[in-house]
Design a protein around this motif. Structure first.
Motif, mmCIF file in Angstrom:
data_model
loop_
_atom_site.group_PDB
_atom_site.id
_atom_site.type_symbol
_atom_site.label_atom_id
_atom_site.label_comp_id
_atom_site.label_asym_id
_atom_site.label_seq_id
_atom_site.Cartn_x
_atom_site.Cartn_y
_atom_site.Cartn_z
ATOM 1 N N LEU A 17 0.814 -1.210 0.000
ATOM 2 C CA LEU A 17 0.000 0.000 0.000
ATOM 3 C C LEU A 17 0.853 1.269 0.000
ATOM 4 O O LEU A 17 0.442 2.294 -0.531
ATOM 5 C CB LEU A 17 -0.970 0.000 1.189
ATOM 6 N N ALA A 20 1.508 2.187 -3.370
ATOM 7 C CA ALA A 20 0.347 2.822 -4.004
ATOM 8 C C ALA A 20 -0.012 4.146 -3.338
ATOM 9 O O ALA A 20 -1.087 4.692 -3.593
ATOM 10 C CB ALA A 20 -0.838 1.861 -3.964
ATOM 11 N N SER A 21 0.869 4.645 -2.468
ATOM 12 C CA SER A 21 0.677 5.919 -1.763
ATOM 13 C C SER A 21 -0.593 5.958 -0.912
ATOM 14 O O SER A 21 -1.259 6.975 -0.815
ATOM 15 C CB SER A 21 0.682 7.090 -2.758
#
Length: 171
Positions: A17, A20-21
């Motif tokens: 995550l 994925a920022s």
């Protein structure tokens, strides 16, 4: 007698995550591998050069865990893992074929699946825990000592509470 132990360990962890920022949540992919070569090195001994009993050469683990610090899932942690234990000898002689009484013979490798969950109740110091080991109730040999084949634990589910009070944790 004297023994020799040579090996290495490798561990890696990746927060999917974070890539994925996404903040306030974590999705970790973790893996580890251990290699150990153990041998008896006594001078001229009967078992010189043999592997040590109950010392698998290969151990591995692959896990995935999720943790949230936001929204409805705040305080929730979930994880699952697959763990591998390599084959190993049960005696100094490194007997491969099982004996009739089950005390000697190579112990086969096995995989186990485990799962864990915890939840910290919001605005409290109370955490609920749940652990499930050997999810698929796999039958495997854990030991051959002292009197023959001893199976590993079957499906085991454990629950618990922990409470933090005054900086100390009570389970």
């Amino acid at each position: 007698g004297q023994t020799r132990h040579v090996g290495g360990e490798f561990f890696t962890s990746l927060d999917l995550l974070q890539l994925a920022s996404v903040s306030n949540q974590q999705l970790l992919l973790e893996g580890s591998y251990t290699f150990v070569d153990t041998q008896n090195v006594t001078d001229g001994g009967l078992f010189e050069g043999n592997d040590l009993p109950y010392a698998p050469r290969h151990l591995a683990r692959l896990g995935l865990s999720y943790a949230s610090q936001a929204g409805l899932a705040k305080g929730l942690k979930l994880s699952g893992e697959a763990s591998f234990t390599g084959s190993q000898f049960a005696d100094q002689a490194n007997t491969v074929n099982p004996t009739a009484d089950g005390t000697n013979g190579k112990i086969p490798s096995y995989w186990l699946m485990n799962a864990y969950a915890s939840y910290q109740v919001p605005t409290t110091a109370l955490t609920l825990n749940l652990k499930a080991l050997n999810l698929f109730n796999k039958t495997y040999i854990a030991s051959r000592a002292p009197q023959g084949i001893f199976p590993g634990a079957g499906l085991t589910v454990l629950g618990g509470l922990s409470y933090q009070w005054g900086g100390k944790e009570f389970n």
